[in-house]
Design an enzyme around this catalytic site. Structure first.
Site, PDB file in Angstrom:
ATOM      1  N   CYS A 196      20.684 -29.146  13.540  1.00  0.00           N
ATOM      2  CA  CYS A 196      20.843 -30.271  12.393  1.00  0.00           C
ATOM      3  C   CYS A 196      22.234 -29.448  10.978  1.00  0.00           C
ATOM      4  O   CYS A 196      23.232 -30.537  10.685  1.00  0.00           O
ATOM      5  CB  CYS A 196      20.430 -31.024  11.296  1.00  0.00           C
ATOM      6  SG  CYS A 196      18.669 -30.242  11.276  1.00  0.00           S
TER       7      CYS A 196
ATOM      8  N   GLU B 115      16.390 -38.320   7.530  1.00  0.00           N
ATOM      9  CA  GLU B 115      16.982 -36.787   7.597  1.00  0.00           C
ATOM     10  C   GLU B 115      18.343 -37.169   9.040  1.00  0.00           C
ATOM     11  O   GLU B 115      17.650 -36.952  10.135  1.00  0.00           O
ATOM     12  CB  GLU B 115      16.111 -35.346   8.355  1.00  0.00           C
ATOM     13  CG  GLU B 115      14.949 -34.646   7.132  1.00  0.00           C
ATOM     14  CD  GLU B 115      16.179 -35.076   6.077  1.00  0.00           C
ATOM     15  OE1 GLU B 115      17.166 -34.391   6.167  1.00  0.00           O
ATOM     16  OE2 GLU B 115      14.915 -34.712   5.207  1.00  0.00           O
TER      17      GLU B 115
HETATM   18  P1  NAP Z   1      18.133 -40.291  17.662  1.00  0.00           P
HETATM   19  O1  NAP Z   1      18.410 -40.818  19.178  1.00  0.00           O
HETATM   20  O2  NAP Z   1      18.168 -40.953  16.661  1.00  0.00           O
HETATM   21  O3  NAP Z   1      16.789 -40.149  18.001  1.00  0.00           O
HETATM   22  C1  NAP Z   1      15.300 -39.286  17.042  1.00  0.00           C
HETATM   23  C2  NAP Z   1      13.775 -40.264  17.230  1.00  0.00           C
HETATM   24  O4  NAP Z   1      14.571 -41.940  17.174  1.00  0.00           O
HETATM   25  C3  NAP Z   1      13.417 -39.900  18.362  1.00  0.00           C
HETATM   26  O5  NAP Z   1      11.973 -39.371  18.451  1.00  0.00           O
HETATM   27  C4  NAP Z   1      13.903 -41.751  19.170  1.00  0.00           C
HETATM   28  O6  NAP Z   1      12.509 -41.337  20.253  1.00  0.00           O
HETATM   29  C5  NAP Z   1      13.342 -42.246  18.394  1.00  0.00           C
HETATM   30  N1  NAP Z   1      13.969 -43.513  18.315  1.00  0.00           N
HETATM   31  C6  NAP Z   1      14.685 -43.436  18.845  1.00  0.00           C
HETATM   32  N2  NAP Z   1      15.000 -45.536  18.300  1.00  0.00           N
HETATM   33  C7  NAP Z   1      14.250 -45.671  17.762  1.00  0.00           C
HETATM   34  C8  NAP Z   1      13.233 -46.508  17.419  1.00  0.00           C
HETATM   35  N3  NAP Z   1      13.754 -48.181  17.894  1.00  0.00           N
HETATM   36  N4  NAP Z   1      11.783 -47.083  16.887  1.00  0.00           N
HETATM   37  C9  NAP Z   1      11.694 -45.617  16.955  1.00  0.00           C
HETATM   38  N5  NAP Z   1      12.014 -44.284  16.966  1.00  0.00           N
HETATM   39  C10 NAP Z   1      12.907 -44.112  17.864  1.00  0.00           C
HETATM   40  O7  NAP Z   1      18.495 -39.002  17.847  1.00  0.00           O
HETATM   41  P2  NAP Z   1      19.074 -36.953  18.437  1.00  0.00           P
HETATM   42  O8  NAP Z   1      19.321 -38.010  19.971  1.00  0.00           O
HETATM   43  O9  NAP Z   1      16.822 -36.871  19.193  1.00  0.00           O
HETATM   44  O10 NAP Z   1      18.908 -36.601  17.211  1.00  0.00           O
HETATM   45  C11 NAP Z   1      20.226 -35.685  17.487  1.00  0.00           C
HETATM   46  C12 NAP Z   1      20.470 -36.327  15.829  1.00  0.00           C
HETATM   47  O11 NAP Z   1      19.388 -35.901  15.069  1.00  0.00           O
HETATM   48  C13 NAP Z   1      21.615 -35.419  15.977  1.00  0.00           C
HETATM   49  O12 NAP Z   1      22.785 -36.343  15.177  1.00  0.00           O
HETATM   50  C14 NAP Z   1      21.741 -34.329  14.508  1.00  0.00           C
HETATM   51  O13 NAP Z   1      21.696 -33.902  13.087  1.00  0.00           O
HETATM   52  C15 NAP Z   1      19.942 -35.165  13.921  1.00  0.00           C
HETATM   53  N6  NAP Z   1      19.009 -34.567  13.228  1.00  0.00           N
HETATM   54  C16 NAP Z   1      19.412 -34.546  12.073  1.00  0.00           C
HETATM   55  C17 NAP Z   1      18.460 -33.483  11.298  1.00  0.00           C
HETATM   56  C18 NAP Z   1      17.668 -33.596  10.040  1.00  0.00           C
HETATM   57  O14 NAP Z   1      17.086 -32.448   9.248  1.00  0.00           O
HETATM   58  N7  NAP Z   1      18.676 -33.836   8.975  1.00  0.00           N
HETATM   59  C19 NAP Z   1      17.455 -32.514  12.032  1.00  0.00           C
HETATM   60  C20 NAP Z   1      17.563 -32.593  13.808  1.00  0.00           C
HETATM   61  C21 NAP Z   1      18.607 -33.230  14.546  1.00  0.00           C
HETATM   62  P3  NAP Z   1      13.319 -41.526  21.868  1.00  0.00           P
HETATM   63  O15 NAP Z   1      13.473 -40.132  21.780  1.00  0.00           O
HETATM   64  O16 NAP Z   1      11.941 -41.544  22.353  1.00  0.00           O
HETATM   65  O17 NAP Z   1      13.845 -42.360  22.024  1.00  0.00           O
END
Ligand code: NAP
Length: 517
Positions: free
Chosen positions: A295, A256
């Site tokens: 999102c 997602e």
């Molecule tokens: P993110 O930086 O991609 O992080 C998301 C998750 O991935 C966090 O728990 C992060 O952990 C983890 N992560 C990062 N690198 C990883 C790795 N190498 N291995 C395993 N896990 C890893 O996203 P965000 O900044 O939290 O969220 C914002 C984005 O999410 C926006 O683009 C938004 O559109 C999207 N979003 C989408 C939805 C949907 O349902 N489609 C819902 C909400 C948000 P850490 O925090 O520990 O780095």
């Protein structure tokens, strides 16, 4: 200051080594620390696989449904304390925190009620049977059984409560244990929720483990029956999707990701009408709720050229009523962003959009705030832009600015023109279409349906019942094609399929039709 812990292998464990600092977005001060150093990720996966999985699979759907209802009630009982944490660590207004928490408990309860309808069985049939042989004695059926693996849930920072609960509800009902990993920056709410569920003995041991920080080498220990459900940015999603071990083991992955959601105003909608008011209300809510860190938030507003000036005036008027500031105050409507990095990203994103659109409300300057130090906290006020030339703009269709930011794009009034513009988003979670004209709505469904997981059709007859286009409801699927990640969650039984194996059965009709009944 709080030190968050991990719940792994039946015990609470503090991370070793250097811990990551978590901040209060309103003040910029540190409010907690956390880490997963020293956690044995292989042991975590084994514990879920060998302890939690068998316990859940032993239960019928009715028993798992009861588990979900107990989980919902247990979390709800601590609602006020969880709201306080969301205000402190998430920077959420109390209203936004409730949206997250009530979404969590509501989804657990809705899945509990749905699970009860499946009943006292551990197998679900997939549609009706079919004759395979010369006579109907040789018969075929399809059934769903739980996968014998672990659901690894990696969540985004914006919905720590709902993200945990909406994924866990579906996995548990399907009979699969969960390892949940909230985004580190806002992990306090998820940690508190897991504490409640563990302390209350709501879930069988091994059915829920928590990593309150980095995932470390967790993915290296995933096996072929495991499932990875990820919510977050497209960049992280791409990295996880291409992880070598996951590819080698054919681990199921659900992504997602980003989404440039649209609101489309139909040419039939007259200013002042109920549908017009619904459109304005929804757009302003989507821009400002959770400070636009959703999102499903509306990023692109497509309106007929002839009425674009009026839409702009009305939106600006409504946005000017939205106070930015200390989220603990009832009168504040727009909270700070979750982190300093998030604030800087949003400012840079607006600059990028401004190369092809005029800012018609707000700015990237530090805004005026109520009861807070605007420079210490991570504040950005609402920003509304208007595309200069719909035909030539591209950033608005490509760049997700994850904050209280949206762009008006004037288009010709017909459905084909609007649909062509919407499709430039290359796949979104949701588009909302505001119209009372059945033909326009039908043309839009055919014109943009394939590019979306959900279409929200706002009209006068539903105006008093909807929660807005941004609300993700457990009965409807959530997810979208293309840029949105290609995943699908929720939608009752539809979301459960990720955690189940569909098995074709071929045999004696007499035996097959009496099985599990
Ligand atoms: P993110 O930086 O991609 O992080 C998301 C998750 O991935 C966090 O728990 C992060 O952990 C983890 N992560 C990062 N690198 C990883 C790795 N190498 N291995 C395993 N896990 C890893 O996203 P965000 O900044 O939290 O969220 C914002 C984005 O999410 C926006 O683009 C938004 O559109 C999207 N979003 C989408 C939805 C949907 O349902 N489609 C819902 C909400 C948000 P850490 O925090 O520990 O780095």
């Amino acid at each position: 200051m709080r030190t968050l812990e991990n719940y792994v292998c039946g015990a609470w464990k503090r991370g070793e080594g250097t811990l990551r600092k978590l901040h209060n977005p309103t003040t910029g001060e540190q409010c907690a620390e956390t880490g997963t150093g020293g956690v044995d990720m292989k042991a975590v996966m084994d514990h879920a696989r060998h302890v939690g999985g068998p316990a859940l699979r032993e239960m019928t759907f009715s028993a798992r449904a009861a588990l979900l209802m107990n989980a919902s009630k247990a979390i709800h009982a601590h609602r006020e304390a969880l709201i306080d944490l969301a205000v402190e660590n998430g920077g959420n207004t109390r209203k936004d925190a409730k949206f997250d928490l009530d979404g969590a408990t509501g989804t657990l309860a809705a899945y509990a009620r749905f699970g009860e309808t499946i009943g006292d069985t551990r197998v679900q049939f997939d549609g009706g049977g079919v004759q395979l042989g010369r006579t109907s004695r040789f018969w075929g059926e399809h059934v769903f059984v739980p996968r014998e693996g672990v659901a690894v849930h990696i969540n985004a920072f914006n919905f720590p409560a709902w993200g945990l609960a909406e994924k866990a509800a579906v996995a548990w009902l399907a009979g699969v244990p969960v390892v949940t990993k909230p985004a580190t920056a806002t992990a306090t709410v998820a940690e508190a929720m897991v504490r409640i569920l563990i302390d209350d003995g709501v879930v069988p041991e091994g059915a829920l483990q928590l990593l309150s920080g980095s995932a470390g080498d967790l993915l290296d220990h995933m096996e072929s029956q495991d499932i990875l459900a990820f919510t977050g940015s497209a960049a992280t999603g791409f990295m996880l999707r291409s992880h070598e071990n996951l590819l080698r083991k054919s681990v199921r992955v659900n992504i997602e990701a980003d989404s440039l959601n649209s609101a489309v105003l139909g040419p039939d909608v007259q200013p002042g009408s109920e549908t017009w008011n619904l459109f304005l209300r929804d757009v302003v809510t989507e821009m400002t709720q959770k400070a636009g860190q959703k999102c499903t938030a509306v990023r692109r507003i497509f309106v007929p050229e002839a009425i674009a000036d009026t839409v702009q005036e009305e939106l600006c008027a409504r946005l000017s009523d939205m106070a930015v500031g200390n989220p603990a105050l009832r009168e504040v409507r727009v909270s700070p962003l979750a982190s300093a990095a998030q604030r800087d990203d949003v400012r840079a994103g607006v600059e990028r959009l401004a190369a092809e659109a005029d800012i018609v409300f707000g700015s990237t300057d530090t805004p005026e705030v109520v009861d807070a130090d605007a420079t210490a906290g991570y504040f950005v006020g609402p920003v509304l832009l208007r595309a200069r030339d719909a035909a030539s703009c591209s950033a608005v269709h490509e760049h997700e600015v994850f904050g209280p930011v949206a762009t008006i794009v004037p288009v010709a009034g017909d459905a084909a023109s609007a649909a062509a513009e919407v499709r430039k988003g290359d796949g979104s979670l949701v588009a909302s279409v505001y119209s009372d004209d059945r033909e326009f709505i039908g043309a839009m469904i055919l014109g943009i349906g394939a590019w979306h997981g959900r279409l929200y059709l706002g009209s006068a007859r539903v105006a008093d019942q909807t929660l807005g286009s941004g609300a993700v409801l457990p009965a409807s699927v959530h997810g979208g094609p293309g840029r949105a990640g290609g995943g699908e969650e929720l939608g009752f039984e539809r979301g459960m399929r990720l955690y189940q194996q569909r098995v074709a059965l071929q045999g004696d009709r007499g035996i097959l039709q009496r099985l599990f009944k």
